[in-house]
Design a protein around this motif. Structure first.
Motif, PDB file in Angstrom:
ATOM      1  N   ARG A 136     -12.488  -2.463   4.044  1.00 44.60           N
ATOM      2  CA  ARG A 136     -11.914  -4.096   3.708  1.00 44.60           C
ATOM      3  C   ARG A 136     -11.570  -4.123   2.715  1.00 44.60           C
ATOM      4  O   ARG A 136     -11.672  -3.428   1.122  1.00 44.60           O
ATOM      5  N   TRP A 137      -9.738  -4.107   2.615  1.00 49.63           N
ATOM      6  CA  TRP A 137      -8.993  -4.049   1.268  1.00 49.63           C
ATOM      7  C   TRP A 137      -8.810  -5.082   0.360  1.00 49.63           C
ATOM      8  O   TRP A 137      -7.696  -5.454   1.012  1.00 49.63           O
ATOM      9  N   SER A 138      -8.627  -5.035  -1.035  1.00 50.80           N
ATOM     10  CA  SER A 138      -7.874  -5.972  -1.533  1.00 50.80           C
ATOM     11  C   SER A 138      -6.276  -6.223  -2.019  1.00 50.80           C
ATOM     12  O   SER A 138      -6.068  -5.541  -1.452  1.00 50.80           O
ATOM     13  N   PHE A 139      -5.660  -6.709  -1.898  1.00 49.14           N
ATOM     14  CA  PHE A 139      -4.438  -6.678  -2.032  1.00 49.14           C
ATOM     15  C   PHE A 139      -4.106  -5.516  -3.112  1.00 49.14           C
ATOM     16  O   PHE A 139      -3.258  -4.583  -3.212  1.00 49.14           O
ATOM     17  N   ALA A 140      -4.842  -5.148  -4.791  1.00 52.45           N
ATOM     18  CA  ALA A 140      -4.959  -4.326  -5.591  1.00 52.45           C
ATOM     19  C   ALA A 140      -5.534  -3.412  -4.676  1.00 52.45           C
ATOM     20  O   ALA A 140      -4.915  -1.726  -5.285  1.00 52.45           O
ATOM     21  N   GLU A 141      -6.637  -2.840  -3.478  1.00 50.80           N
ATOM     22  CA  GLU A 141      -6.772  -1.716  -3.226  1.00 50.80           C
ATOM     23  C   GLU A 141      -5.694  -1.197  -2.602  1.00 50.80           C
ATOM     24  O   GLU A 141      -5.928   0.109  -2.561  1.00 50.80           O
ATOM     25  N   HIS A 150      -2.700  -1.671  -2.764  1.00 54.66           N
ATOM     26  CA  HIS A 150      -1.626  -1.314  -3.478  1.00 54.66           C
ATOM     27  C   HIS A 150      -2.339   0.256  -3.831  1.00 54.66           C
ATOM     28  O   HIS A 150      -0.757   1.206  -4.141  1.00 54.66           O
ATOM     29  N   ASP A 151      -3.400   0.471  -4.273  1.00 55.28           N
ATOM     30  CA  ASP A 151      -3.970   1.512  -4.650  1.00 55.28           C
ATOM     31  C   ASP A 151      -3.684   3.177  -3.965  1.00 55.28           C
ATOM     32  O   ASP A 151      -3.508   4.117  -3.968  1.00 55.28           O
ATOM     33  N   GLU A 152      -4.615   2.636  -2.213  1.00 49.10           N
ATOM     34  CA  GLU A 152      -4.076   2.626  -1.466  1.00 49.10           C
ATOM     35  C   GLU A 152      -2.691   3.938  -0.979  1.00 49.10           C
ATOM     36  O   GLU A 152      -2.378   4.607  -0.649  1.00 49.10           O
ATOM     37  N   VAL A 153      -2.215   2.596  -0.662  1.00 51.20           N
ATOM     38  CA  VAL A 153      -0.676   3.262  -0.622  1.00 51.20           C
ATOM     39  C   VAL A 153       0.027   4.547  -1.443  1.00 51.20           C
ATOM     40  O   VAL A 153       0.713   5.177  -0.811  1.00 51.20           O
ATOM     41  N   VAL A 154      -0.569   4.314  -3.009  1.00 48.63           N
ATOM     42  CA  VAL A 154       0.484   4.715  -4.254  1.00 48.63           C
ATOM     43  C   VAL A 154      -0.590   6.573  -3.732  1.00 48.63           C
ATOM     44  O   VAL A 154      -0.069   7.342  -3.344  1.00 48.63           O
TER      45      VAL A 154
END
Length: 499
Positions: free
Chosen positions: A28-33, A35-39
């Protein structure tokens, strides 16, 4: 800035620890996580040689990696080219080649087919960069070669009018065409859909509609991104699995074609599942009989049931609104949305659309673009319809589906609406077939609901009570199911081939 990278960064800031993406039993990814993963994905793509403006194709079913790949492509300043998972290798190679894709992200073996191997078997020339999703972890490691600042710079250089995605039409009446949309357009239609549906960070959205289709991508992934709702993807619609997910993940939003809801309603395991979390159903692409609208509300417990109309070239053109009555939801596709104007033109009653979210055009096909969008900016949809006094649009049919029987125009959708009201009918389609005396007559294909038995006499008698004689089909077939495209539309050319 109306760009997808900016929307993702804004979501990370505003929604932070709220759940953004759930891959059950995996992560599960939070919105902050997120964002980091997409970067990280964007950095890996840059390391692989993807430049701003490059096109990257994704040929895979709904999954967390599809979403991460798509957002990573856009974050790196490239253009997303989704590929239909139902395509054969020949069809996929055609789209990948015509799009000029510099990269391809492709699933591993799925539904018994190794798509990358199939491309190689037909001798298709692969793009310079190919990522089989089973190699995901090794791909992510490439991100270490590129500083985060490089990816962030790429993202800030994306402009609202840059092409975000090229979605290929279904190709049911000819060679598929690549409809180009700008970042501002993709986000605008997503935001309009989310606002009408009332999406917010409390919502958990089970996305069954394919990500390669505008319904799954823009009214799905992007709608959640701009509203704070959680994405839960399902690769292939399986009724039992969907029921499990609704209960386990407390799903609130579940759009899909009418067949999705009939599948849920008629499944024997439904009564044993807790579906009280469901609140929003949205359908389109086919006739939705009033009895089905009522069953979705009363038996599945959805507080809001809406229908909508759009196409690859416009995405969200009209939509019902919460509070609309059953008749409006069943017989119309609602009122103009997302800044569109709607007009009915000509003797045929073709639906024309105009607004800021009409596609930029078809990729490398100025002639087809000029044929579709006139000099005044009106998109000629090829659909036939009417507008009522309140501005609600009723889709009568496709121009190409109309047939002439004894000198009279017959619109199959009108006949199909009549058939949908017959108890025991799960789905129906009507096509014109040759007739020596009348030119063409109707043939109905009727799928019965589980536990119901229908006869031709019942079907034809029902039609005679409700339709003029020239509209009544002359024959009926009872197949176990009908062929559909990814958006739930019946592939009538297949019915005509087998008539």
């Amino acid at each position: 800035m109306e760009t997808v990278p900016a929307a993702l960064a804004r979501a990370a800031h505003e929604y932070g620890r709220n759940a953004a993406l759930v891959d059950p039993h995996v992560r599960r990814w939070s919105f902050a996580e997120l964002h980091d993963e997409v970067v990280t994905v964007a950095r890996a793509l840059i390391a692989a040689g993807i430049e701003p403006g490059d096109r990257v194709a994704v040929w895979a079913p709904n999954s967390a990696k599809w979403m991460l790949s798509a957002l990573g492509i856009l974050y790196a300043g490239a253009t997303l080219v989704p590929v239909n998972t139902r395509y054969t290798a020949v069809e996929a190679a055609d789209v990948i080649g015509r799009s000029g894709a510099r990269g391809l992200i492709v699933t591993g073996p799925f539904l018994g087919t190794d798509r990358l191997a199939a491309l190689r078997d037909i001798g298709a020339e692969p793009p310079p960069f190919v990522l089989p999703l089973p190699d995901w972890d090794a791909f992510r490691e490439r991100s270490g070669r590129v500083p985060r600042a490089t990816a962030e710079k790429r993202a800030t250089e994306v402009r609202p009018d840059d092409v975000s995605d090229i979605l290929y039409t279904s190709g049911t009446t000819g060679r598929s065409k690549g409809a180009m949309s700008a970042h501002r357009q993709s986000l605008a239609v997503a935001r309009a859909w989310a606002e009408i549906g009332g999406l917010d960070l409390r919502d958990r959205y089970l996305i069954v509609n394919p990500f390669f289709h505008s319904f799954g991508l823009k009214a799905g992934i992007l709608a959640c991104l701009v509203s704070g709702a959680t994405v839960i993807p399902q690769a292939v619609f399986d009724v039992s699995r969907a029921l499990d997910l609704v209960q386990a993940e407390r799903i609130t939003v579940l759009p899909g074609p009418p067949t999705l809801y009939t599948g849920l309603l008629d499944h024997p395991a439904r009564s044993g599942r807790d579906l009280r979390s469901l609140r929003l159903a949205v359908s389109g692409a086919a006739t939705v009989p009033p009895v089905l609208v009522d069953r979705i509300r009363d038996e599945l417990g959805f507080a809001t049931v809406l229908t909508a109309y759009g196409l690859t070239e416009a995405v969200v053109a009209t939509m019902c609104r919460p509070g609309d009555d059953t008749r409006t939801v069943a017989y119309t596709s609602g009122r103009a949305a997302a800044g569109f104007e709607v007009r009915i033109a000509g003797e045929d009653g073709e639906i024309l659309l105009r607004g800021p979210n009409v596609m930029l055009g078809y990729l490398d096909d100025p002639a087809a673009t000029a044929e579709a969008v006139d000099p005044d900016g009106w998109l000629h949809t090829g659909d036939v319809g009417t507008l009522d006094a309140a501005g609600n649009l009723t889709i009568t049919d496709r121009l190409k589906d109309m047939y002439v029987s004894g000198g009279f125009n017959v619109y199959p959708a009108e006949v199909e609406r009549a058939l949908a009201a017959l108890p025991g009918v799960a789905e129906a389609a009507v096509v014109g077939v040759p007739d020596e005396r009348l030119g063409e007559v109707g043939k109905a294909y009727v799928v019965a609901r589980p536990g119901h038995r229908l006869t031709a006499d019942q079907v034809l008698g029902h039609c005679r009570e409700r339709l003029a004689g020239f509209k009544v089909p002359r024959s009926v077939a009872f197949p176990p199911g009908l062929p559909h495209n990814a958006s739930g539309k019946v592939l009538k050319y297949r019915l005509r081939e087998n008539r």
